[in-house]
Design an enzyme around this catalytic site. Structure first.
Site, mmCIF file in Angstrom:
data_model
loop_
_atom_site.group_PDB
_atom_site.id
_atom_site.type_symbol
_atom_site.label_atom_id
_atom_site.label_comp_id
_atom_site.label_asym_id
_atom_site.label_seq_id
_atom_site.Cartn_x
_atom_site.Cartn_y
_atom_site.Cartn_z
ATOM 1 N N LYS C 103 0.869 -1.184 0.000
ATOM 2 C CA LYS C 103 0.000 0.000 0.000
ATOM 3 C C LYS C 103 0.900 1.227 0.000
ATOM 4 C CE LYS C 103 -2.922 2.743 3.033
ATOM 5 N NZ LYS C 103 -3.723 2.802 4.272
ATOM 6 N N ALA C 190 -9.533 5.078 4.718
ATOM 7 C CA ALA C 190 -9.437 6.268 5.582
ATOM 8 C C ALA C 190 -10.754 7.016 5.684
ATOM 9 C CB ALA C 190 -8.359 7.230 5.097
ATOM 10 N N GLY C 191 -11.078 7.355 6.912
ATOM 11 C CA GLY C 191 -12.224 8.222 7.165
ATOM 12 C C GLY C 191 -13.482 7.506 7.564
ATOM 13 N N ASN C 212 -9.456 0.790 9.850
ATOM 14 C CA ASN C 212 -8.526 0.537 10.949
ATOM 15 C C ASN C 212 -8.971 1.272 12.214
ATOM 16 O OD1 ASN C 212 -6.388 -0.061 12.593
ATOM 17 N ND2 ASN C 212 -4.870 1.102 11.471
ATOM 18 N N THR C 213 -8.873 2.599 12.186
ATOM 19 C CA THR C 213 -9.119 3.380 13.399
ATOM 20 C C THR C 213 -10.481 3.087 14.023
ATOM 21 O OG1 THR C 213 -7.734 5.125 12.496
ATOM 22 C CG2 THR C 213 -9.182 5.730 14.320
#
Lengths: 66, 422, 266
Positions: C103, C190-191, C212-213
């Site tokens: 990535k 992301a996001g 992920n987060t």
């Protein structure tokens, strides 16, 4: 002789192999990847890689990331 | 991968039997579902060409009008053709310029080209389409480029509708200031094609099929496509035409793709179409093109009669010809002799002009067309586009072209959608 | 001439067929020992890791020890500020025996952490030529995406919102453009903060989501991983099923008093 490992100066005996260095640092060879003077050292060649005065080593491993 | 590969991939799927099966299976509910979609797949396009969709034309028309107004506003761009030469080495069975037809052959001289250009420019038209027959020894690429340079001071936008050229020859035309090309494949049916084109360079189906791509690579800003509807099953040819435009647009994103909808009309003594294309069918094709490719231009020529053309204005059409002569030297002749002298208009006299390529059905002048368009609440546009910088656009296109390598990586075309792998 | 069905719905990247369209990460967990349970609950088959210098004073355990063996590792190039650094990290990751997926992440703006499209494309080109399966993290910009296609990327990974913000699909319109225009899997990275947002991305036609987060920082990461797995499956199924009728706003005289095609009956 003096080498640099991850930016830090380090002393080791002349003729030390990369494998010996990793063992001395308590790092498992299969868990790290090594760059010596900007060139990647293949994992099977750690024992045959004799370090030289002034070598710059980068020791990396995987950590969590997204 | 070229359009040739796309056709080869799809041809078995839309051969007579599977096409008929699909067309019979499509329901009005399928059509309604497609009309709600934002992105259409090739299957959706086929659904819009089905008999079921023919029963939902008003719903399609509403959607088409909404999409057209969103992308183009209420405007119709006007253009006119200029025939440079009718020398031809092909024997297209449906064409008046067929090499076996014993008609006077003519190629315009420099003075005649300028006279034609002045006569057209005097009517206010600024978009010009240059046409020739297929005779490289008479009207070669250098001659066309030369004509373009003569006409460039009078017309901010020049397009060509000529025989298939090589990459280098298209680049030559782009250098001469020509920014658009139109290429009718006539029929995408590779088996039928050689029957209709028994002799001449045009017999090479593959070379013609990939001509729009070569033009795009050479930096043509606008590329027009079309099938001569009526040669083969119009549903199949309309399908491939739209697929061609879609593929080209995706592979060469800087190109304005557009469609024309020429159709063969049955009339005495001439080539008879194998498949009749009714007004109803023609409207369905226009609506399907629009809904499948909302940003594509759609041209309706003066082959169609005035009343029908006026009714087509709100259905997705964006370009119309006006003040048309399909004869070599026809514009200046008309200026001298007045309207009645035009031989290329159906039912009109035999006065003086050269033989037309085909008979037109809408003889209206630029002024008359503009008034008809305005009467429908649309704005006639004489000059839609002009290069901002002299030669600048060509350079920009060339840069964009360089960013789009001709390798497989650019625009891998996945026919089935939604794709199971993406 | 049949439409695609839900059976055998796989995502093929770099020749590998995946049945799960949820990619997960290994960052920001309170303890890495959660990772096996999170991975199991999510159903994911692809997991990201990062490469870092060993802290000589305090060498920690290797995150790989916690990753189930059936999962495909997707090392990232986080920390790279230039194309050259990204290439260097990718080669190191490959040398570490983690396969050839990478990535690409090139970020030189430490405030917003937005990716550098130009540098990303250059790194992608170099690595694709070396045989890497390159998945570049990017802003959802059509021109950058085309450059990435031409550079040999195996997928594009546009951000839904700035990384780590959990703000959802702020870039939905632009991601929609990529889904429409780019003939590569579009993986939203992301996001994404909630399962409903992952579901929405999949309904739009995204090929996969990387989360992920939102999982790692949830109160119960394992339960949240399961929820994301279900949301991604639901969104994918909805996309394949075709959207049902939505009451459309009447557009431009949609109920015309005189029909547009009335002339055909004359």
């Amino acid at each position: 002789m003096t080498i640099r490992v991850n930016g830090q100066q380090m002393e080791c005996e002349t003729g030390t192999t990369l494998l010996q260095l990793l063992e001395r640092m308590a790092l498992r060879p299969e868990a790290v990847v090594v760059e010596r003077n900007r060139a990647i050292v293949k994992s099977g060649e750690y024992g045959a890689t004799r370090l030289d005065q002034g070598d710059e080593l980068e020791l990396l491993h995987f950590v969590g990331g997204g | 991968m070229s359009m040739y590969d796309v056709v080869r991939e799809w041809a078995p799927r839309v051969a007579d039997a599977p096409l008929r099966a699909f067309m019979e299976a499509a329901t009005p509910d399928d059509v309604a579902r497609v009309l709600r979609k934002e992105r259409l797949s090739p299957h959706d396009l086929l659904t819009l060409l089905s008999p079921a969709a023919a029963t939902r034309l008003e719903d399609m028309a509403l959607r088409a009008r909404e999409l057209t107004v969103r992308h183009f506003g209420r405007t119709i761009q006007l253009f006119t053709p200029l025939y440079l030469s009718n020398h031809c080495t092909n024997q297209c069975r449906y064409c008046g310029f067929n090499a076996r037809n014993h008609i006077p052959r003519q190629r315009l001289t420099d003075e005649e080209i300028v006279a034609e250009g002045r006569a057209i420019a005097a009517t206010g038209l600024r978009h010009l389409l240059l046409l020739t027959g297929d005779a490289r020894h008479v009207s070669g690429p250098q001659y066309i480029a030369h004509a373009a340079r003569l006409l460039a001071p009078l017309f901010p936008s020049l397009s060509v509708e000529v025989y298939s050229l090589t990459d280098e020859e298209y680049a030559l035309l782009v250098d001469a200031g020509i920014d658009g090309m139109t290429m009718f494949q006539e029929t995408y049916n590779a088996a039928l094609y050689p029957e209709l084109h028994p002799a001449g360079p045009k017999r090479d189906y593959h070379f013609r099929l990939d001509a729009p791509e070569r033009a795009a690579r050479a930096g043509m800003r606008s590329v027009g496509l079309g099938a001569l509807l009526g040669l083969d099953d119009w549903r199949r040819d309309a399908f491939f035409t739209a697929l061609h435009g879609y593929w080209l647009q995706r592979r060469y994103p800087y190109v304005d793709a557009s469609f024309s909808v020429p159709r063969l009309r049955p009339h005495a003594g001439a080539f008879q179409p194998a498949h009749t294309v009714s007004d109803h069918d023609l409207v369905q094709v226009i609506l399907a093109y629009r809904i499948f490719m909302p940003s594509a231009g759609i041209t309706v020529s003066s082959r169609e009669r005035a009343g029908l053309r006026d009714n087509l204005i709100p259905l997705g059409v964006t370009r119309m010809s006006a003040g048309v002569s399909t004869a070599v030297g026809g514009h200046a002749v008309r200026e001298q002799n007045g309207h009645a002298a035009r031989k290329d208009v159906e039912g009109q006299g035999d006065g003086g002009g050269a033989t037309p390529q085909f008979e037109i059905s809408d003889p209206r002048s630029a002024d008359e067309m503009a008034a008809a368009i305005a009467a429908r609440g649309y704005q006639p546009v004489y000059k839609d586009w002009e290069s901002v910088l002299d030669g600048g656009y060509g350079c920009g296109i060339a840069c964009a072209a360089r960013r789009t390598p001709s390798s497989e990586l650019a625009g891998n075309f996945t026919p089935a959608a939604p794709s199971a792998t993406a | 001439m049949t439409h695609d069905t839900h059976d055998n719905d796989t995502l093929v990247i770099g020749g590998t067929a995946l049945t799960s369209r949820l990619f997960i990460g290994t960052g920001k967990y309170g303890t890495d020992s959660l990772i096996p349970d999170v991975a199991g609950a999510s159903g994911s088959q692809v997991i990201t890791v990062a490469l870092r210098r060993v802290d000589l004073a305090n060498p920690r355990s290797n995150v790989l020890a916690h990753i189930p063996s059936h999962m495909r590792l997707l090392p990232n190039t986080s920390g790279a500020r230039t194309a050259e650094e990204a290439v260097r990290i990718a080669r190191l990751a490959q040398a570490a025996g983690c396969g050839n997926w990478i990535k690409i992440e090139v970020i030189s703006d430490s405030r917003f952490l937005l990716p550098d499209g130009y540098a990303t494309a250059r790194a992608t080109e170099t690595l694709a030529k070396e045989g890497f399966v390159v998945l570049p993290y990017m802003n959802p910009d059509l021109y950058v995406a085309r450059d990435l296609v031409n550079a040999g990327a195996a997928a594009v990974m546009p951000l839904g919102a700035p990384i780590g913000t959990n703000r959802g699909l702020r870039t939905a319109e632009m991601i929609g453009v990529l889904i429409e225009e780019i003939d590569l899997p579009v993986i939203v990275d992301a996001g994404i903060g909630k399962p409903s947002q992952a579901c929405e991305a999949m309904e739009m036609g995204a090929a996969a989501c990387l989360v992920n987060t939102a999982i790692a920082t949830a109160g119960n990461p394992v339960a949240m991983a399961r929820a994301f797995g279900e949301a991604v499956r639901a969104g994918r199924a909805a996309y394949l099923s075709g959207a049902g009728p939505v009451a459309a706003a009447t557009a431009d005289g949609a109920n015309a008093s005189s029909p547009l095609t009335g002339f055909l009956g004359e």
